[in-house]
Design a protein around this motif. Structure first.
Motif, PDB file in Angstrom:
ATOM      1  N   MET A 231       0.629  -1.298  -0.083  1.00 54.19           N
ATOM      2  CA  MET A 231       0.071   0.280   0.313  1.00 54.19           C
ATOM      3  C   MET A 231       0.651   1.374   0.091  1.00 54.19           C
ATOM      4  O   MET A 231       1.839   1.369   0.793  1.00 54.19           O
ATOM      5  N   LYS A 232       0.298   2.359  -0.904  1.00 50.46           N
ATOM      6  CA  LYS A 232       1.145   3.405  -1.298  1.00 50.46           C
ATOM      7  C   LYS A 232       0.359   4.441  -0.513  1.00 50.46           C
ATOM      8  O   LYS A 232      -0.772   4.608  -1.094  1.00 50.46           O
ATOM      9  N   LYS A 233       0.771   5.491   0.305  1.00 54.99           N
ATOM     10  CA  LYS A 233      -0.103   6.633   0.211  1.00 54.99           C
ATOM     11  C   LYS A 233       1.086   7.538   0.828  1.00 54.99           C
ATOM     12  O   LYS A 233       2.174   7.428   0.639  1.00 54.99           O
ATOM     13  N   THR A 234       0.453   9.080   0.354  1.00 52.49           N
ATOM     14  CA  THR A 234       0.774  10.945   0.311  1.00 52.49           C
ATOM     15  C   THR A 234       0.326  10.979   1.755  1.00 52.49           C
ATOM     16  O   THR A 234      -0.777  10.969   1.868  1.00 52.49           O
ATOM     17  N   TYR A 235       1.325  11.961   2.233  1.00 50.94           N
ATOM     18  CA  TYR A 235       1.143  13.061   2.988  1.00 50.94           C
ATOM     19  C   TYR A 235       1.610  14.556   3.001  1.00 50.94           C
ATOM     20  O   TYR A 235       2.785  14.226   2.453  1.00 50.94           O
ATOM     21  N   LYS A 236       1.222  14.903   3.431  1.00 48.01           N
ATOM     22  CA  LYS A 236       1.613  16.716   3.439  1.00 48.01           C
ATOM     23  C   LYS A 236       2.873  16.560   5.297  1.00 48.01           C
ATOM     24  O   LYS A 236       2.034  16.325   6.116  1.00 48.01           O
ATOM     25  N   ILE A 237       3.800  17.859   4.445  1.00 49.27           N
ATOM     26  CA  ILE A 237       4.637  17.329   5.992  1.00 49.27           C
ATOM     27  C   ILE A 237       4.822  19.118   6.032  1.00 49.27           C
ATOM     28  O   ILE A 237       4.558  19.816   4.558  1.00 49.27           O
ATOM     29  N   GLU A 238       5.107  19.319   6.345  1.00 50.26           N
ATOM     30  CA  GLU A 238       6.095  21.061   6.984  1.00 50.26           C
ATOM     31  C   GLU A 238       7.324  20.412   7.919  1.00 50.26           C
ATOM     32  O   GLU A 238       7.404  20.352   8.557  1.00 50.26           O
TER      33      GLU A 238
ATOM     34  N   ALA B 144      10.353   0.734  10.885  1.00 43.16           N
ATOM     35  CA  ALA B 144      10.382  -0.484  10.869  1.00 43.16           C
ATOM     36  C   ALA B 144       8.634  -0.246  10.863  1.00 43.16           C
ATOM     37  O   ALA B 144       7.498   0.180  10.854  1.00 43.16           O
ATOM     38  N   GLY B 145       8.514  -1.209   9.140  1.00 43.47           N
ATOM     39  CA  GLY B 145       6.644  -1.086   8.546  1.00 43.47           C
ATOM     40  C   GLY B 145       6.898  -0.629   6.884  1.00 43.47           C
ATOM     41  O   GLY B 145       6.261  -0.835   6.112  1.00 43.47           O
ATOM     42  N   VAL B 146       7.706   0.425   6.893  1.00 47.34           N
ATOM     43  CA  VAL B 146       8.321   1.312   6.471  1.00 47.34           C
ATOM     44  C   VAL B 146       8.904   0.550   4.843  1.00 47.34           C
ATOM     45  O   VAL B 146      10.035  -0.238   4.945  1.00 47.34           O
ATOM     46  N   LYS B 147       8.373   0.268   3.415  1.00 48.67           N
ATOM     47  CA  LYS B 147       9.521  -0.402   2.381  1.00 48.67           C
ATOM     48  C   LYS B 147      10.499   0.161   1.998  1.00 48.67           C
ATOM     49  O   LYS B 147      11.293   0.132   1.738  1.00 48.67           O
ATOM     50  N   ALA B 148       9.334   1.583   1.746  1.00 45.54           N
ATOM     51  CA  ALA B 148      10.255   2.458   1.116  1.00 45.54           C
ATOM     52  C   ALA B 148       9.496   4.257   1.438  1.00 45.54           C
ATOM     53  O   ALA B 148       8.333   4.421   1.581  1.00 45.54           O
ATOM     54  N   ALA B 149      10.225   5.052   2.065  1.00 44.67           N
ATOM     55  CA  ALA B 149       9.781   6.747   1.238  1.00 44.67           C
ATOM     56  C   ALA B 149      10.670   7.283   1.102  1.00 44.67           C
ATOM     57  O   ALA B 149      11.913   7.590   0.931  1.00 44.67           O
ATOM     58  N   THR B 150      10.138   8.165   0.626  1.00 46.34           N
ATOM     59  CA  THR B 150      10.906   9.300  -0.076  1.00 46.34           C
ATOM     60  C   THR B 150       9.880  10.877   0.064  1.00 46.34           C
ATOM     61  O   THR B 150       8.753  11.329   0.435  1.00 46.34           O
ATOM     62  N   VAL B 151      10.919  12.494   0.543  1.00 48.24           N
ATOM     63  CA  VAL B 151      10.535  13.040   1.150  1.00 48.24           C
ATOM     64  C   VAL B 151      10.519  14.130  -0.387  1.00 48.24           C
ATOM     65  O   VAL B 151      11.635  14.343  -0.578  1.00 48.24           O
ATOM     66  N   ASN B 152      10.246  14.932  -0.415  1.00 48.47           N
ATOM     67  CA  ASN B 152      10.139  15.711  -1.742  1.00 48.47           C
ATOM     68  C   ASN B 152       9.755  17.198  -1.087  1.00 48.47           C
ATOM     69  O   ASN B 152       8.736  17.384  -0.908  1.00 48.47           O
ATOM     70  N   PHE B 153      10.962  18.291  -1.259  1.00 46.35           N
ATOM     71  CA  PHE B 153      10.941  19.552  -0.501  1.00 46.35           C
ATOM     72  C   PHE B 153      10.443  20.423  -0.963  1.00 46.35           C
ATOM     73  O   PHE B 153       8.960  21.011  -0.153  1.00 46.35           O
ATOM     74  N   MET B 154       9.639  20.387  -2.349  1.00 44.61           N
ATOM     75  CA  MET B 154       9.792  21.611  -3.071  1.00 44.61           C
ATOM     76  C   MET B 154       7.762  21.571  -3.762  1.00 44.61           C
ATOM     77  O   MET B 154       7.419  22.329  -2.700  1.00 44.61           O
TER      78      MET B 154
ATOM     79  N   MET C 233       5.260  13.709   1.496  1.00 45.30           N
ATOM     80  CA  MET C 233       5.607  12.459   1.683  1.00 45.30           C
ATOM     81  C   MET C 233       5.148  10.983   1.162  1.00 45.30           C
ATOM     82  O   MET C 233       4.587  11.294   1.281  1.00 45.30           O
ATOM     83  N   ASN C 234       5.870  10.853   0.619  1.00 42.28           N
ATOM     84  CA  ASN C 234       5.154   8.867  -0.095  1.00 42.28           C
ATOM     85  C   ASN C 234       5.695   8.214   0.210  1.00 42.28           C
ATOM     86  O   ASN C 234       7.181   7.952   0.647  1.00 42.28           O
ATOM     87  N   VAL C 235       4.416   7.181   0.466  1.00 40.68           N
ATOM     88  CA  VAL C 235       5.518   6.067   2.407  1.00 40.68           C
ATOM     89  C   VAL C 235       5.077   4.999   1.126  1.00 40.68           C
ATOM     90  O   VAL C 235       3.211   4.712   0.898  1.00 40.68           O
ATOM     91  N   GLU C 236       5.569   3.784   1.248  1.00 44.02           N
ATOM     92  CA  GLU C 236       4.984   2.554   0.620  1.00 44.02           C
ATOM     93  C   GLU C 236       5.370   2.029   2.257  1.00 44.02           C
ATOM     94  O   GLU C 236       6.681   1.119   2.360  1.00 44.02           O
ATOM     95  N   PHE C 237       4.016   1.062   2.322  1.00 38.21           N
ATOM     96  CA  PHE C 237       4.379   0.172   3.368  1.00 38.21           C
ATOM     97  C   PHE C 237       4.552  -1.288   2.883  1.00 38.21           C
ATOM     98  O   PHE C 237       4.132  -1.943   2.024  1.00 38.21           O
ATOM     99  N   GLU C 238       5.098  -2.107   4.549  1.00 39.39           N
ATOM    100  CA  GLU C 238       5.198  -3.223   4.300  1.00 39.39           C
ATOM    101  C   GLU C 238       3.965  -4.189   3.758  1.00 39.39           C
ATOM    102  O   GLU C 238       2.799  -3.474   5.152  1.00 39.39           O
TER     103      GLU C 238
ATOM    104  N   LYS D 168      -1.126   3.485  10.036  1.00 40.71           N
ATOM    105  CA  LYS D 168      -1.881   4.637  11.091  1.00 40.71           C
ATOM    106  C   LYS D 168      -0.541   5.157  12.353  1.00 40.71           C
ATOM    107  O   LYS D 168       0.336   5.446  12.283  1.00 40.71           O
ATOM    108  N   SER D 169      -0.095   3.007  12.743  1.00 40.29           N
ATOM    109  CA  SER D 169       0.979   3.063  13.496  1.00 40.29           C
ATOM    110  C   SER D 169       2.018   3.555  13.118  1.00 40.29           C
ATOM    111  O   SER D 169       3.029   3.670  14.317  1.00 40.29           O
TER     112      SER D 169
END
Length: 72
Positions: free
Chosen positions: A1-8, A26-36, A40-45, A51-52
């Motif tokens: 599962m992949k999700k995108t989150y707004k960050i500050e 733990a639980g994160v397969k891959a994460a990328t942060v785009n400063f521009m 934050m895009n997160v792919e979960f294991e 949520k946790s």
């Protein structure tokens, strides 16, 4: 599962630190942060509870950049 989150976050270097912290969580397969785009895009294991996992990601990010925020 992949999700995108707004960050500050204040700077590109801090965004890189957040990305490294997220990828070590733990639980994160891959994460990328785009400063521009301040996202934050997160792919979960498989089987991970997003949520946790994201609560742990936020705690880990705050260890390296205490004034960052992830909106989930």
């Amino acid at each position: 599962m992949k999700k995108t989150y707004k960050i500050e976050v204040d700077c590109a270097n801090c965004a890189n630190k957040m990305e490294e912290a997220a990828n070590k969580t733990a639980g994160v397969k891959a994460a990328t942060v785009n400063f521009m785009t301040l996202k934050m895009n997160v792919e979960f294991e498989e089987g991970a509870d997003p949520k946790s996992v994201m609560e742990t990601v936020l705690k880990n990010c705050k260890k390296v950049e205490d004034d960052c925020e992830i909106f989930f």
